[in-house]
Design a protein around this motif. Sequence first.
Motif, short mmCIF file in Angstrom:
data_model
loop_
_atom_site.label_atom_id
_atom_site.label_comp_id
_atom_site.label_asym_id
_atom_site.label_seq_id
_atom_site.Cartn_x
_atom_site.Cartn_y
_atom_site.Cartn_z
N PHE A 26 33.60 -19.25 -2.12
CA PHE A 26 33.52 -17.97 -2.82
C PHE A 26 32.20 -17.31 -2.43
CE2 PHE A 26 32.95 -15.02 -6.23
CZ PHE A 26 34.20 -14.79 -6.80
N GLN A 27 32.25 -16.09 -1.89
CA GLN A 27 31.04 -15.40 -1.44
C GLN A 27 30.89 -14.06 -2.14
OE1 GLN A 27 31.76 -15.55 2.95
NE2 GLN A 27 29.81 -16.62 3.02
N GLY A 59 32.39 -23.73 -6.77
CA GLY A 59 32.88 -23.62 -8.14
C GLY A 59 31.72 -23.67 -9.09
N THR A 60 31.46 -22.60 -9.83
CA THR A 60 30.26 -22.54 -10.65
C THR A 60 30.27 -21.27 -11.48
OG1 THR A 60 27.85 -22.71 -10.55
CG2 THR A 60 28.89 -21.29 -8.94
N SER A 61 29.19 -21.04 -12.25
CA SER A 61 29.06 -19.80 -13.00
C SER A 61 27.65 -19.25 -12.82
CB SER A 61 29.36 -20.03 -14.49
OG SER A 61 28.49 -20.99 -15.04
N GLY A 68 26.61 -25.57 -11.81
CA GLY A 68 26.94 -25.86 -10.43
C GLY A 68 25.78 -25.65 -9.48
N SER A 69 26.07 -25.21 -8.26
CA SER A 69 25.03 -24.92 -7.27
C SER A 69 25.53 -23.81 -6.35
CB SER A 69 24.68 -26.17 -6.45
OG SER A 69 25.81 -26.59 -5.70
N SER A 74 21.33 -25.57 -11.28
CA SER A 74 21.54 -24.96 -12.60
C SER A 74 20.20 -24.71 -13.28
CB SER A 74 22.39 -25.89 -13.47
OG SER A 74 23.65 -26.11 -12.87
N GLY A 75 20.05 -23.52 -13.85
CA GLY A 75 18.80 -23.16 -14.53
C GLY A 75 17.77 -22.52 -13.62
N GLU A 76 18.16 -22.24 -12.36
CA GLU A 76 17.26 -21.56 -11.43
C GLU A 76 17.81 -20.17 -11.10
OE1 GLU A 76 15.17 -25.17 -8.87
OE2 GLU A 76 16.95 -24.18 -8.05
#
Length: 280
Positions: free
Chosen positions: A140-141, A153-155, A173-174, A190-192
Motif C-alpha cells: 500500500f503506497q 498493513g498498519t494504521s 505496524g511499520s 509505532s509511536g514515531e
Amino acid sequence: MDKEKLDKEFEKLWNETPLLHSDSEKEASWEEFQSKTFDAKRPKFKIWRYAAAAAVIIFMLTVTGIYFNRSPLQDAFYLTSNTIENNTSIIKTVALPDSSRVELSPDSKIVYANNFETNRKIIVEGEAYFKVKKDKRHPFQVFCNETTTTVLGTSFTVQGNVQKGVTVALYEGSVQMNVKNQNKKWILKSGEKFMYGNNIAEVAEFNRFTDFENEKLSAVSNYIMENYGYKMTIPQEYDNQRITVRINKKEDLKTIVQLIAEMYNLNFEINENLKHITFR
C-alpha cells in the motif's frame, strides 16, 4: 567461375577416371552427382517478414521501457479514475476497494486508481488517517507532496500542507518513508512520526495514546464525543464509576465500546443514523 564452366570441368575430370563402368552407368552417376551438388536456386529471403518481426520486438521493448521507467506517482496518475473530496466540516469515512479504510479530514482529498485492489497507490491532499488491510503481494503506497509512504498493513495519518511539508504519524505496524530524488529511506516504528519540509527530513516520537487514570466514566464519554462524534448514554448508577484505561488515539470506535461493555458487564447498541451509543 560460373556454373556452366564448373559443370564442364567436373565432367572432364569424371571422364578421365578409369573406365570401370559403362558409358550409360557413368552418365547416370554423373546426373545423380550433378543433381545433388547443384540444387535449384533457393528463393530469396523475404526481408520484409524479418523487418516486421524486428519492428514488433522493438515496439515491445519500447513499451516495456516506458512502463518500467515510469515512477509510481506517474503510474498512479495515469490510472486514476476515482477522486473523493471532503467538503464538509466533519471527518468523512471512506471504504476503499481493498477493504482498507480512510478517515478523510475536512478540506482534504484522495485520488486512487480504478484497479486499486492490485494497484494500491493513493494520493493525498490535506490530511487522512489510514487503516490498511494486510496484503503482502500488493504493498500500500501513499503519495503526498514529495514523499511516499509504503506499508503492508498498519494504521497511520498523513498530513500535507501548502508549503509542501508532510507529517506521517504511525499508530500501528511499520512503514517505509521515501522522499523524491533522495536515495535514503526511513523505517518508522509505532509511536514515531516522520516530518519533511524545506528539504529536511526528521523522525521523532509522539504520544499515540490517551490515558484515563482513575477518572469518571463520563470522561471517556466526553472523549468519544469529541473524537468520534457519537453521544454515549450509560445507566445512571454508573455515572460516578471510575475507570483506568489506555486508548489508542486512532482506535476503532467499536473496539472502545466493546472494551467498556466487557469491563462493566454491560450490553450496548450503536445507532449509526443518530450517532448514539446506548449502554444497558
